[in-house]
Design an enzyme around this catalytic site. Structure first.
Site, PDB file in Angstrom:
ATOM      1  N   ARG A  27      56.743  30.333  31.312  1.00  0.00           N
ATOM      2  CA  ARG A  27      57.249  31.093  31.879  1.00  0.00           C
ATOM      3  C   ARG A  27      56.401  32.093  31.362  1.00  0.00           C
ATOM      4  NH1 ARG A  27      61.112  28.481  28.571  1.00  0.00           N
ATOM      5  NH2 ARG A  27      62.011  26.650  30.366  1.00  0.00           N
ATOM      6  N   SER A  52      55.708  28.182  20.973  1.00  0.00           N
ATOM      7  CA  SER A  52      56.816  27.974  20.545  1.00  0.00           C
ATOM      8  C   SER A  52      56.102  26.496  19.139  1.00  0.00           C
ATOM      9  CB  SER A  52      57.889  27.433  21.538  1.00  0.00           C
ATOM     10  OG  SER A  52      57.754  28.004  22.149  1.00  0.00           O
ATOM     11  N   ASP A  82      59.701  30.946  19.570  1.00  0.00           N
ATOM     12  CA  ASP A  82      60.916  30.723  21.252  1.00  0.00           C
ATOM     13  C   ASP A  82      62.353  30.980  20.192  1.00  0.00           C
ATOM     14  OD1 ASP A  82      60.730  28.287  19.609  1.00  0.00           O
ATOM     15  OD2 ASP A  82      60.906  27.179  21.221  1.00  0.00           O
TER      16      ASP A  82
HETATM   17  P1  ADP Z   1      60.094  23.485  26.475  1.00  0.00           P
HETATM   18  O1  ADP Z   1      61.833  22.513  25.273  1.00  0.00           O
HETATM   19  O2  ADP Z   1      59.347  22.362  26.926  1.00  0.00           O
HETATM   20  O3  ADP Z   1      60.706  24.632  26.227  1.00  0.00           O
HETATM   21  P2  ADP Z   1      62.774  23.660  27.802  1.00  0.00           P
HETATM   22  O4  ADP Z   1      63.510  24.020  27.147  1.00  0.00           O
HETATM   23  O5  ADP Z   1      63.204  24.278  29.761  1.00  0.00           O
HETATM   24  O6  ADP Z   1      61.682  23.337  27.899  1.00  0.00           O
HETATM   25  O7  ADP Z   1      63.244  21.928  27.633  1.00  0.00           O
HETATM   26  C1  ADP Z   1      62.963  20.962  28.405  1.00  0.00           C
HETATM   27  C2  ADP Z   1      62.892  19.929  28.656  1.00  0.00           C
HETATM   28  O8  ADP Z   1      63.988  19.215  28.200  1.00  0.00           O
HETATM   29  C3  ADP Z   1      62.157  18.356  28.826  1.00  0.00           C
HETATM   30  O9  ADP Z   1      60.827  18.271  27.697  1.00  0.00           O
HETATM   31  C4  ADP Z   1      63.768  17.342  28.229  1.00  0.00           C
HETATM   32  O10 ADP Z   1      62.900  16.880  27.364  1.00  0.00           O
HETATM   33  C5  ADP Z   1      64.368  17.947  28.508  1.00  0.00           C
HETATM   34  N1  ADP Z   1      65.066  18.222  29.938  1.00  0.00           N
HETATM   35  C6  ADP Z   1      64.707  18.374  30.963  1.00  0.00           C
HETATM   36  N2  ADP Z   1      66.435  18.060  31.619  1.00  0.00           N
HETATM   37  C7  ADP Z   1      67.126  17.187  31.424  1.00  0.00           C
HETATM   38  C8  ADP Z   1      68.024  16.616  32.142  1.00  0.00           C
HETATM   39  N3  ADP Z   1      68.827  16.488  32.953  1.00  0.00           N
HETATM   40  N4  ADP Z   1      68.795  15.614  30.699  1.00  0.00           N
HETATM   41  C9  ADP Z   1      67.699  15.648  29.681  1.00  0.00           C
HETATM   42  N5  ADP Z   1      67.201  16.758  29.045  1.00  0.00           N
HETATM   43  C10 ADP Z   1      66.066  17.125  30.146  1.00  0.00           C
HETATM   44 MG    MG Z   2      60.964  26.299  25.590  1.00  0.00          MG
END
Ligand code: ADP
Ligand code: MG
Length: 466
Positions: free
Chosen positions: A80, A148, A201
Site C-alpha cells: 500500500r 512487516s 506494521d
Molecule cells: P497483510 O497481512 O498481508 O499485510 P492484510 O492485513 O490485508 O494484509 O491481510 C490479508 C490476509 O488476510 C490474507 O492473506 C488472508 O489470509 C486474510 N484474509 C483476507 N480476507 C479474508 C477473509 N474474507 N476471510 C479470512 N481471511 C481473510
Molecule cells: Mg499488513
C-alpha cells in the site's frame, strides 16, 4: 459403517489435539509473559523466541503533527502507498491511498527486483498528487516505511532484516539495511523522497491507534501473519543501553509470531505443515493462528479424512494434495455458510477441490473442521493478548476506590477484519480470560489500516525539518 467410525475416530482425535481449554490458555498467557521478559533481557545472541525488538519509537503521535507525508506498507500479500496532509488536532488529516497486490514472483526473487517494483509504484503514486496536498517550497518529500518483517533497528530510520517470514524468501536481504535498499531503488527511479521512519506494521498500528484513541496500549496484527507491539517502560527493558527517553517509554515490537511453548496444542498436522514450510522451526505461533496458514491446516485435515475415511468418495481428490490450495478466505466463506444444506460450502469444495458431488455429511464435517481450526487460532491469539495485558498489569479490575482505567487494544489485519467467526471468538475468549470485572474496562478496536497513517505520523514526528 466402518467408514463412519473412521471419520468419528479422526474427528475425535482432532478435537483432542486442537483443544484449548481455558486453564491451558492461562498457562500459555503466563508463558508469553515469561518469554516477553526473557526477550527484553536477552543479548542478541541468546536464542529467545520473542525478539522483543526495540522500535526507537519513544514518543507516540500527539495529534499536533503538520504537513504532507507519504507512507508505504510492505506486508504479506498487498503493498500500500498512502499520502496524508496532517493538519493538527482539530482538522485531522486528508488522506489518499492505493493498494497493489505483490506479484508472487517478486516474493521469491531478488532484493533489487522487489525494491525496484516498490519504488516504481511509489513514483507512479507521487505523480498523482493533487491540490489538496502541499509541500512547502524547497523541501523534500518524506516517507514512513512500514515493513512487516522482523528488523533489527539501528535508529528510527534504519534497520537490518532479521529474516523473511510469511511467503517471502529472497536471497541477500537478510542482514542488509532495508531503508538503504529502498532509498537506492528510489534513486534509481529518480524519485526524490527521504525515509524518516522505518516502522513495523504493529508499531504503525499502535501509533495510528493512539492518534485516534489515547487509551491504546497495544496493537495486534491478524492478517497474513500475526504480531504485536506495545508500550513498555524503559526500566523494564534491561537490554536497552541507549539514553533514557524523556517519556520513559519505548514501543516494543514483540515479533510474537515466533512464540513457542510446550503448552501450545500442536498436532501432527502442524508438525507436517511446519516441516514442509519455507521456514521450518520458526513462527510456530503464527502457523497456528494467521491467515496464511489456517486454510492450509484445514486442507491437511481434510486430506487425512479423504485418505483414511473416504470423506470425498473412493478416490482422494488430487487437488486436495496441493499445498496451500485452500486459502483462508475460502475457509472463512465455507465457515460462514448458514444454508441448511451447506450449498455454498459445497460450491467452494467443488471450486477448489474439483469434487462435483459432496455428501451432506462431508460438508458438515468440513464445516466442523473449519470451526475447530479457527477456534483454536482465535483462542490462542486471545491468550497472547491476555499475556500482554498481564505484563502491563491491565488484566485486573481496579481495586476498590481507585479510578477506572480504560485499556484499548488496536487490532488490524485482513483475517481479523473479514473473518467474523474468528474475530468474535478472539473477543469472547479475551473477555472470558479477563473475567467480567476486568473485561468491562478493556476494549478491542478494529484499527482499519491504522498502520499507514501511523507510519506517516511517525515520519512527521521524525521529520528532518522539525
Ligand atoms: P497483510 O497481512 O498481508 O499485510 P492484510 O492485513 O490485508 O494484509 O491481510 C490479508 C490476509 O488476510 C490474507 O492473506 C488472508 O489470509 C486474510 N484474509 C483476507 N480476507 C479474508 C477473509 N474474507 N476471510 C479470512 N481471511 C481473510
Ligand atoms: Mg499488513
Amino acid at each position: 459403517a466402518g467408514r463412519r467410525k473412521k471419520v468419528a475416530d479422526v474427528i475425535g482425535e482432532l478435537e483432542q489435539t486442537l483443544a484449548t481449554p481455558t486453564p491451558l490458555l492461562r498457562g500459555i498467557a503466563d508463558a508469553m509473559v515469561e518469554e516477553m521478559e526473557r526477550g527484553l533481557r536477552a543479548d542478541p545472541h541468546a536464542h529467545a523466541p520473542l525478539k522483543m525488538l526495540i522500535s526507537y519509537v519513544d514518543n507516540l503521535p500527539t495529534g499536533d503533527e503538520h504537513g504532507l507525508f507519504y507512507a508505504l506498507d510492505l506486508g504479506g500479500t498487498n503493498f500500500r502507498v498512502l499520502r496524508v496532509q496532517l493538519a493538527g488536532k482539530e482538522k485531522r488529516a486528508v488522506q489518499q491511498y492505493e493498494e497493489v497486490p505483490i506479484p508472487p514472483h517478486l516474493m521469491v526473487g531478488t532484493s533489487t527486483e522487489l525494491f525496484d517494483f516498490i519504488a516504481a509504484e511509489l513514483e507512479r503514486f507521487v505523480e498523482t498528487e493533487g491540490d489538496d496536498f502541499h509541500l512547502p517550497e524547497g523541501r523534500h518529500r518524506e516517507l514512513g516505511f512500514t515493513f512487516s518483517f522482523p528488523v533489527h533497528q539501528t535508529s528510527i530510520s534504519s534497520g537490518t532484516l532479521v529474516k523473511w517470514t510469511k511467503g517471502f524468501c529472497i536471497n541477500g536481504t537478510v542482514g542488509e539495511d532495508v531503508v538503504a535498499e529502498l532509498s537506492s531503488a528510489m534513486e534509481r527511479q529518480g524519485l526524490d523522497m527521504k525515509v524518516t521512519a522505518l516502522v513495523n506494521d504493529t508499531v504503525g498500528t499502535l501509533a495510528g491507534g493512539i492518534y485516534a484513541d489515547n487509551d491504546v496500549v497495544a496493537a495486534v496484527i491478524l492478517g497474513t501473519g500475526t504480531n504485536a507491539a506495545y508500550v513498555e517502560h524503559v526500566d523494564a527493558i534491561p537490554k536497552w543501553k541507549g539514553p533514557l527517553p524523556r517519556s520513559g517509554n519505548m514501543v516494543i515490537n514483540m515479533e510474537w509470531g515466533n512464540f513457542k511453548s510446550d503448552k501450545l496444542p500442536r498436532s501432527d498436522y502442524d508438525i507436517a505443515l511446519d516441516f514442509e514450510s519455507l521456514n521450518p522451526g520458526e513462527q510456530m505461533y503464527e502457523k497456528m493462528i494467521s491467515g496464511m496458514y489456517l486454510g492450509e491446516v484445514v486442507r491437511r485435515i481434510l486430506l487425512r479424512l479423504a485418505h483414511d475415511a473416504s470423506l470425498f468418495g473412493d478416490v482422494v481428490p488430487p487437488k486436495l494434495e496441493k499445498l496451500f490450495v485452500l486459502r483462508t478466505p475460502d475457509m472463512s466463506a465455507m465457515h460462514h455458510d448458514t444454508s441448511h444444506d451447506l450449498k455454498h460450502l459445497g460450491a467452494k469444495l467443488k471450486d477448489i477441490l474439483g469434487v462435483a458431488d459432496t455428501s451432506l455429511e462431508a460438508r458438515y464435517i468440513t464445516l466442523h473442521v473449519c470451526d475447530k481450526v479457527a477456534e483454536r487460532g482465535a483462542r490462542l491469539a486471545a491468550a497472547g493478548i491476555y499475556g500482554i495485558l498481564k505484563k502491563l498489569g491491565r488484566d485486573r479490575a481496579p481495586s476498590h476506590g481507585s479510578p477506572k482505567q480504560r485499556t484499548v487494544v488496536a487490532i488490524d489485519g485482513g483475517l481479523y477484519e473479514h473473518y467474523k467467526k474468528f474475530s468474535s471468538r478472539v473477543e469472547a475468549t479475551l473477555a472470558e480470560l479477563l473475567g467480567e470485572a476486568a473485561a468491562s474496562s478493556v476494549v478491542v478496536k478494529m484499527a482499519n489500516d491504522g498502520s499507514g497513517i501511523g507510519a506517516a505520523l511517525l515520519a512527521a514526528s521524525h521529520s528532518q525539518y522539525n
